[in-house]
Design a protein around this motif. Structure first.
Motif, PDB file in Angstrom:
ATOM      1  N   LEU A 151      -7.898   4.885   3.236  1.00  0.00           N
ATOM      2  CA  LEU A 151      -8.201   3.469   3.033  1.00  0.00           C
ATOM      3  C   LEU A 151      -8.223   2.706   4.358  1.00  0.00           C
ATOM      4  O   LEU A 151      -9.064   1.832   4.575  1.00  0.00           O
ATOM      5  CB  LEU A 151      -7.153   2.879   2.085  1.00  0.00           C
ATOM      6  CG  LEU A 151      -7.540   1.534   1.522  1.00  0.00           C
ATOM      7  CD1 LEU A 151      -7.607   1.616   0.002  1.00  0.00           C
ATOM      8  CD2 LEU A 151      -6.564   0.456   1.901  1.00  0.00           C
ATOM      9  N   ARG A 152      -7.333   3.098   5.250  1.00  0.00           N
ATOM     10  CA  ARG A 152      -7.265   2.382   6.531  1.00  0.00           C
ATOM     11  C   ARG A 152      -8.448   2.720   7.447  1.00  0.00           C
ATOM     12  O   ARG A 152      -8.642   2.087   8.469  1.00  0.00           O
ATOM     13  CB  ARG A 152      -5.913   2.628   7.214  1.00  0.00           C
ATOM     14  CG  ARG A 152      -4.766   1.929   6.449  1.00  0.00           C
ATOM     15  CD  ARG A 152      -3.497   1.846   7.253  1.00  0.00           C
ATOM     16  NE  ARG A 152      -2.378   1.394   6.431  1.00  0.00           N
ATOM     17  CZ  ARG A 152      -2.087   0.111   6.152  1.00  0.00           C
ATOM     18  NH1 ARG A 152      -2.831  -0.853   6.649  1.00  0.00           N
ATOM     19  NH2 ARG A 152      -1.044  -0.188   5.402  1.00  0.00           N
ATOM     20  N   MET A 165       0.817  -1.227   0.000  1.00  0.00           N
ATOM     21  CA  MET A 165       0.000   0.000   0.000  1.00  0.00           C
ATOM     22  C   MET A 165       0.845   1.269   0.000  1.00  0.00           C
ATOM     23  O   MET A 165       0.576   2.213  -0.735  1.00  0.00           O
ATOM     24  CB  MET A 165      -0.935   0.018   1.216  1.00  0.00           C
ATOM     25  CG  MET A 165      -2.137  -0.861   1.029  1.00  0.00           C
ATOM     26  SD  MET A 165      -3.210  -0.749   2.481  1.00  0.00           S
ATOM     27  CE  MET A 165      -4.326  -2.119   2.138  1.00  0.00           C
ATOM     28  N   SER A 166       1.891   1.292   0.830  1.00  0.00           N
ATOM     29  CA  SER A 166       2.649   2.543   0.967  1.00  0.00           C
ATOM     30  C   SER A 166       3.486   2.844  -0.284  1.00  0.00           C
ATOM     31  O   SER A 166       3.966   3.970  -0.451  1.00  0.00           O
ATOM     32  CB  SER A 166       3.546   2.477   2.197  1.00  0.00           C
ATOM     33  OG  SER A 166       4.453   1.419   2.028  1.00  0.00           O
ATOM     34  N   LEU A 167       3.661   1.849  -1.166  1.00  0.00           N
ATOM     35  CA  LEU A 167       4.402   2.095  -2.408  1.00  0.00           C
ATOM     36  C   LEU A 167       3.497   2.635  -3.517  1.00  0.00           C
ATOM     37  O   LEU A 167       3.970   3.205  -4.497  1.00  0.00           O
ATOM     38  CB  LEU A 167       5.048   0.795  -2.915  1.00  0.00           C
ATOM     39  CG  LEU A 167       6.099   0.177  -2.000  1.00  0.00           C
ATOM     40  CD1 LEU A 167       6.556  -1.158  -2.553  1.00  0.00           C
ATOM     41  CD2 LEU A 167       7.276   1.148  -1.865  1.00  0.00           C
ATOM     42  N   ILE A 168       2.200   2.407  -3.371  1.00  0.00           N
ATOM     43  CA  ILE A 168       1.253   2.757  -4.440  1.00  0.00           C
ATOM     44  C   ILE A 168       0.402   3.968  -4.066  1.00  0.00           C
ATOM     45  O   ILE A 168       0.073   4.790  -4.912  1.00  0.00           O
ATOM     46  CB  ILE A 168       0.314   1.542  -4.734  1.00  0.00           C
ATOM     47  CG1 ILE A 168       1.124   0.262  -5.030  1.00  0.00           C
ATOM     48  CG2 ILE A 168      -0.678   1.853  -5.843  1.00  0.00           C
ATOM     49  CD1 ILE A 168       1.912   0.288  -6.305  1.00  0.00           C
ATOM     50  N   LEU A 169       0.052   4.078  -2.789  1.00  0.00           N
ATOM     51  CA  LEU A 169      -0.877   5.135  -2.365  1.00  0.00           C
ATOM     52  C   LEU A 169      -0.122   6.300  -1.735  1.00  0.00           C
ATOM     53  O   LEU A 169       0.903   6.087  -1.056  1.00  0.00           O
ATOM     54  CB  LEU A 169      -1.863   4.582  -1.333  1.00  0.00           C
ATOM     55  CG  LEU A 169      -2.692   3.356  -1.755  1.00  0.00           C
ATOM     56  CD1 LEU A 169      -3.587   2.914  -0.596  1.00  0.00           C
ATOM     57  CD2 LEU A 169      -3.540   3.665  -2.985  1.00  0.00           C
ATOM     58  N   THR A 221      -9.751  -5.071  -1.395  1.00  0.00           N
ATOM     59  CA  THR A 221     -10.396  -4.815  -2.694  1.00  0.00           C
ATOM     60  C   THR A 221     -10.337  -3.328  -3.034  1.00  0.00           C
ATOM     61  O   THR A 221     -10.108  -2.947  -4.190  1.00  0.00           O
ATOM     62  CB  THR A 221     -11.861  -5.293  -2.675  1.00  0.00           C
ATOM     63  OG1 THR A 221     -11.852  -6.662  -2.303  1.00  0.00           O
ATOM     64  CG2 THR A 221     -12.518  -5.148  -4.019  1.00  0.00           C
ATOM     65  N   ALA A 222     -10.526  -2.475  -2.003  1.00  0.00           N
ATOM     66  CA  ALA A 222     -10.452  -1.030  -2.260  1.00  0.00           C
ATOM     67  C   ALA A 222      -9.045  -0.649  -2.727  1.00  0.00           C
ATOM     68  O   ALA A 222      -8.869   0.154  -3.647  1.00  0.00           O
ATOM     69  CB  ALA A 222     -10.828  -0.263  -0.998  1.00  0.00           C
ATOM     70  N   PHE A 223      -8.042  -1.262  -2.117  1.00  0.00           N
ATOM     71  CA  PHE A 223      -6.663  -0.987  -2.537  1.00  0.00           C
ATOM     72  C   PHE A 223      -6.418  -1.458  -3.970  1.00  0.00           C
ATOM     73  O   PHE A 223      -5.853  -0.740  -4.797  1.00  0.00           O
ATOM     74  CB  PHE A 223      -5.680  -1.665  -1.573  1.00  0.00           C
ATOM     75  CG  PHE A 223      -4.272  -1.652  -2.078  1.00  0.00           C
ATOM     76  CD1 PHE A 223      -3.624  -0.446  -2.346  1.00  0.00           C
ATOM     77  CD2 PHE A 223      -3.585  -2.839  -2.312  1.00  0.00           C
ATOM     78  CE1 PHE A 223      -2.320  -0.423  -2.837  1.00  0.00           C
ATOM     79  CE2 PHE A 223      -2.290  -2.817  -2.805  1.00  0.00           C
ATOM     80  CZ  PHE A 223      -1.657  -1.615  -3.068  1.00  0.00           C
ATOM     81  N   LEU A 224      -6.875  -2.678  -4.246  1.00  0.00           N
ATOM     82  CA  LEU A 224      -6.657  -3.230  -5.584  1.00  0.00           C
ATOM     83  C   LEU A 224      -7.299  -2.345  -6.659  1.00  0.00           C
ATOM     84  O   LEU A 224      -6.685  -2.063  -7.694  1.00  0.00           O
ATOM     85  CB  LEU A 224      -7.252  -4.645  -5.635  1.00  0.00           C
ATOM     86  CG  LEU A 224      -6.786  -5.557  -6.745  1.00  0.00           C
ATOM     87  CD1 LEU A 224      -5.283  -5.769  -6.694  1.00  0.00           C
ATOM     88  CD2 LEU A 224      -7.506  -6.913  -6.643  1.00  0.00           C
ATOM     89  N   ALA A 225      -8.517  -1.875  -6.386  1.00  0.00           N
ATOM     90  CA  ALA A 225      -9.206  -1.018  -7.368  1.00  0.00           C
ATOM     91  C   ALA A 225      -8.401   0.271  -7.598  1.00  0.00           C
ATOM     92  O   ALA A 225      -8.247   0.737  -8.731  1.00  0.00           O
ATOM     93  CB  ALA A 225     -10.611  -0.692  -6.877  1.00  0.00           C
TER      94      ALA A 225
END
Ligand SMILES: CC(C)(COP(=O)(O)OP(=O)(O)OC[C@H]1O[C@@H](n2cnc3c(N)ncnc32)[C@H](O)[C@@H]1OP(=O)(O)O)[C@@H](O)C(=O)NCCC(=O)NCCS
Length: 241
Positions: free
Chosen positions: A143-144, A131-135, A153-157
């Motif tokens: 998100l958290r 997560m921390s590399l993408i968001l 799923t929210a992260f993947l989207a």
């Protein structure tokens, strides 16, 4: 393509899913020599098959747009790995693959990027680590706030959407996904990355189909796209609308 069809296609993106049937080989006879050599160099037979399927799909679909034979289409690859048609700057396309499926987006109104991922079956712990590399920090904090079960799923989207944007721009993950912001209503903004991109914005559409999350980013606004589904063994054709 006739002038009328060309004009009508300008506000749209065409999306094509090719579903690979188990045990149904994808013949590579429309590929160029360079593409067949690249396919032969993959260590994984699954990766080779996805590469071949992607090129078979885009050669068949794009040949109809250009009005030539699939095997005579000239597909070049940029230094960042992005395929394009050197003889047809008015046509842009992009490919994505995941287990058993290849997706193609075709756009006649500026650049396009596509990403697909299986919606289920991911390693949740690995995704949390990514997560921390993408968001961005703000996106990660938002998100958290979600119930823990909804976070993957929210992260993947969000990841799929950002990757589509970065593929539209042409450098993929050479640019930092944390600096791409997906807004409400399909807007995209970015504090990326290079001076020539200052203020650059785009649009995106996303959804879930056939067990896959997908996102399509475009340089210019387009209508919400619909998918055409194909299966290996089918004759691959566009459906004019
Ligand atoms: C583009 C990228 C994000 C795709 O990652 P992925 O999730 O593994 O793969 P996907 O299945 O969604 O997409 C792969 C397809 O994207 C396309 N692609 C490759 N590089 C691309 C780029 N820079 N921009 C846009 N599309 C690209 C290709 O069509 C590729 O499929 P193909 O090799 O079978 O033709 C990743 O490969 C990347 O960041 N590449 C650029 C940087 C790089 O390493 N370049 C190497 C120089 S050749």
């Amino acid at each position: 393509m006739s002038a009328a069809l060309l004009e009508g296609a300008k506000g749209r993106v065409e999306l094509h899913f090719l579903h690979l049937r188990t045990g149904c080989p994808v013949p590579d006879n429309v590929l160029s020599l360079a593409e067949r050599q690249r396919a032969a160099a993959f260590r994984s037979s699954e990766a080779a098959c996805l590469f071949v399927a992607g090129r078979v799909l885009c050669r068949n679909i794009l040949a109809e747009v250009v009005d030539c034979a699939p095997e005579s289409l000239d597909i070049a690859v940029s230094s960042e790995g992005r395929p394009y048609l050197p003889g047809h700057p008015e046509i842009d396309f992009n490919l994505s693959h995941t287990t058993g499926t290849v997706a193609l987006a075709v756009c006649l109104n500026g650049r396009v990027g596509i990403d697909i991922e299986r919606a289920e079956g991911h390693d949740e712990a690995a995704m949390r680590d990514l997560m921390s590399l993408i968001l961005s920090k703000e996106e990660e904090a938002d998100l958290r706030q979600l119930p823990s079960g909804e976070q993957p799923t929210a992260f993947l989207a969000r990841w799929v959407a950002k990757e589509a944007v970065l593929k539209c721009r042409g450098r993929g993950l050479l640019d930092d996904p944390r600096r791409v912001t997906i807004g409400t209503g399909g807007s995209v903004s970015s504090s990326c990355n290079r001076p020539d991109e200052a203020g650059s914005v785009g649009r995106f559409h996303a959804g879930r189909d056939y067990g896959h999350l997908w996102a399509v980013a475009t340089e210019n606004p387009v209508e919400r796209p619909a998918w055409h589904h194909h299966h290996t063994g089918d004759r691959l054709r566009r459906k004019h609308r």
